[in-house]
Motif scaffolding. Structure first.
Motif, PDB file in Angstrom:
ATOM      1  N   HIS A   1       0.838  -1.206   0.000  1.00  0.00           N
ATOM      2  CA  HIS A   1       0.000   0.000   0.000  1.00  0.00           C
ATOM      3  C   HIS A   1       0.871   1.253   0.000  1.00  0.00           C
ATOM      4  CE1 HIS A   1      -3.472   2.535   0.765  1.00  0.00           C
ATOM      5  NE2 HIS A   1      -2.814   3.103   1.761  1.00  0.00           N
TER       6      HIS A   1
ATOM      7  N   VAL B   1       2.294   1.927  -3.438  1.00  0.00           N
ATOM      8  CA  VAL B   1       1.326   2.541  -4.354  1.00  0.00           C
ATOM      9  C   VAL B   1       1.144   4.022  -4.028  1.00  0.00           C
ATOM     10  CG1 VAL B   1      -1.091   2.558  -5.082  1.00  0.00           C
ATOM     11  CG2 VAL B   1       0.115   0.382  -4.808  1.00  0.00           C
ATOM     12  N   ILE B   2       1.054   4.357  -2.733  1.00  0.00           N
ATOM     13  CA  ILE B   2       0.900   5.749  -2.313  1.00  0.00           C
ATOM     14  C   ILE B   2       2.088   6.586  -2.772  1.00  0.00           C
ATOM     15  CG2 ILE B   2       0.797   7.299  -0.332  1.00  0.00           C
ATOM     16  CD1 ILE B   2      -1.805   5.853  -0.848  1.00  0.00           C
ATOM     17  N   THR B   3       3.297   6.036  -2.622  1.00  0.00           N
ATOM     18  CA  THR B   3       4.508   6.742  -3.066  1.00  0.00           C
ATOM     19  C   THR B   3       4.492   6.964  -4.575  1.00  0.00           C
ATOM     20  OG1 THR B   3       5.785   5.761  -1.257  1.00  0.00           O
ATOM     21  CG2 THR B   3       7.022   6.666  -3.112  1.00  0.00           C
ATOM     22  N   HIS B   4       4.063   5.937  -5.303  1.00  0.00           N
ATOM     23  CA  HIS B   4       3.985   6.049  -6.769  1.00  0.00           C
ATOM     24  C   HIS B   4       3.010   7.146  -7.174  1.00  0.00           C
ATOM     25  CE1 HIS B   4       2.110   5.071 -10.683  1.00  0.00           C
ATOM     26  NE2 HIS B   4       3.345   4.787 -11.036  1.00  0.00           N
ATOM     27  N   ASP B   5       1.863   7.194  -6.525  1.00  0.00           N
ATOM     28  CA  ASP B   5       0.853   8.216  -6.844  1.00  0.00           C
ATOM     29  C   ASP B   5       1.362   9.609  -6.526  1.00  0.00           C
ATOM     30  OD1 ASP B   5      -0.874   6.263  -7.701  1.00  0.00           O
ATOM     31  OD2 ASP B   5      -2.044   6.185  -5.839  1.00  0.00           O
ATOM     32  N   ALA B   6       2.053   9.758  -5.410  1.00  0.00           N
ATOM     33  CA  ALA B   6       2.598  11.064  -5.025  1.00  0.00           C
ATOM     34  C   ALA B   6       3.635  11.536  -6.028  1.00  0.00           C
ATOM     35  CB  ALA B   6       3.194  10.985  -3.624  1.00  0.00           C
ATOM     36  N   GLU B   7       4.504  10.637  -6.482  1.00  0.00           N
ATOM     37  CA  GLU B   7       5.524  11.003  -7.460  1.00  0.00           C
ATOM     38  C   GLU B   7       4.892  11.375  -8.800  1.00  0.00           C
ATOM     39  OE1 GLU B   7       7.975   7.566  -7.542  1.00  0.00           O
ATOM     40  OE2 GLU B   7       9.130   8.115  -5.740  1.00  0.00           O
ATOM     41  N   ARG B   8       3.837  10.687  -9.156  1.00  0.00           N
ATOM     42  CA  ARG B   8       3.155  10.995 -10.419  1.00  0.00           C
ATOM     43  C   ARG B   8       2.535  12.378 -10.384  1.00  0.00           C
ATOM     44  NH1 ARG B   8      -2.018  10.698 -11.805  1.00  0.00           N
ATOM     45  NH2 ARG B   8      -2.556   9.620  -9.870  1.00  0.00           N
ATOM     46  N   LEU B   9       1.968  12.754  -9.241  1.00  0.00           N
ATOM     47  CA  LEU B   9       1.355  14.080  -9.112  1.00  0.00           C
ATOM     48  C   LEU B   9       2.392  15.187  -9.094  1.00  0.00           C
ATOM     49  CD1 LEU B   9      -1.448  13.319  -6.468  1.00  0.00           C
ATOM     50  CD2 LEU B   9      -1.746  13.741  -8.913  1.00  0.00           C
TER      51      LEU B   9
END
Length: 318
Positions: A303, A306-314
């Protein structure tokens, strides 16, 4: 809840419709700008209640392929439209009429008629206001009025309550303006009352727009509901921890709930499925308005990945 909201709206619709007719008749006879503003105010309120009824009907439509989560947010949209109409039509026209009367004052021909209509309007408005207040008071429990408004996910009742409160204030202001114009021989006071009525409507519209905007863009479930659901999850023996819990009101009586849970590693797929089903049924039993539940089985580390990936994408440049 829908039945209570509908009763409140219908009561306000009937009262405002009758009041609008009497106010316009009185305005045409007396030439009072404050009375004309009040007539416009009641006419706008009547139309607004019609829109809220339409929103209630639309929000009850079942989900379909184009709207898989239903039409519950329709009520939020039409409540926001009501706020815009109060500001644009009710407030705008009242202020315009008031300014014209202040710039070009003329005496009120027969204030006795105006007083009679205002008294009758106060009776009608009081009945509609009391019905709305009783329903609102029944729902708010121990909360203050503003706390209840902020937590409410059904804008129909508090919209009618605010409209009727503004109407009562407007009637008092109109009466004072007409009385001042008559007894002090200052016709411009009638126009000043119309301007003040417009400002009251503008403040009401701004408050309604602010509250319904939050519902329209998505608000979480009540904190007490979230706390209760978390306790239910904590009592499940096969769940290590709750990674994340998100909720959003899809309508007044519909909540979408998404859970990310870290299950014990030694469980079989069948046990995980049974646990998820049992948890979902338990949540829906205690909170029937939580109509859509999505539970994701995921370890804490996965989890966080995934949160880290989403933050980097934003954060990445677009």
């Amino acid at each position: 809840m829908a039945a209570g909201s509908k009763k409140v709206i219908i009561a306000a619709l009937a009262g405002n419709g009758l009041i609008a007719i009497t106010k316009f008749i009185a305005a045409s006879i007396t030439g009072s700008s404050a009375m004309l503003s009040e007539g416009i105010h009641s006419l706008v309120d009547t139309g607004n209640q019609g829109l809220l009824l339409y929103g209630l009907k639309r929000s009850s439509k079942p989900a379909d392929e184009t709207h898989p989560f239903g039409y519950g947010s329709e009520l939020y949209f039409w409540a926001f439209v009501v706020a815009i109409l109060i500001f644009a039509v009710g407030s705008g026209v009242s202020i315009y009429e008031g300014v014209q009367k202040v710039l070009h004052p003329h005496p009120i021909s027969d204030p006795t008629i105006a007083y009679g209509v205002l008294a009758l309007a106060i009776v009608f408005e009081s009945v509609a206001w009391w019905i709305a207040y009783k329903e609102f008071n029944r729902r708010r429990g121990d909360l203050t009025i503003m706390q209840a408004v902020r937590r409410s996910k059904d804008p129909a009742v508090f919209t009618v309550l605010f409209e009727d409160t503004a109407a009562m204030l407007g009637l008092i202001v109109a009466g004072l303006g007409i009385a001042g114009a008559q007894f002090f021989a200052l016709p411009w006071l009638d126009g000043a009352a119309s301007i003040l009525i417009g400002l009251i409507l503008a403040a009401t519209a701004a408050l309604l727009a602010y509250e319904t905007k939050g519902l329209l863009i998505g608000e979480s479930a009540d904190p007490e509901v979230i706390s209760d659901i978390r306790k239910l999850v904590d009592d499940v023996p096969h769940v290590e921890q709750v990674n994340e819990m998100r909720s959003m009101h899809l309508g007044a009586n519909e909540v979408l709930l998404a859970l990310s849970l870290d299950f014990q590693d030694d469980l079989t797929p069948g046990t995980v499925e049974q646990t998820i089903t049992a948890l979902e049924l338990s949540i829906k039993k205690q909170h029937p308005h939580v109509s859509r539940i999505f539970i994701e089985a995921q370890s804490k580390e996965q989890h966080e990945q995934v949160i880290t990936h989403d933050a980097e994408r934003l954060e990445a440049p677009q």
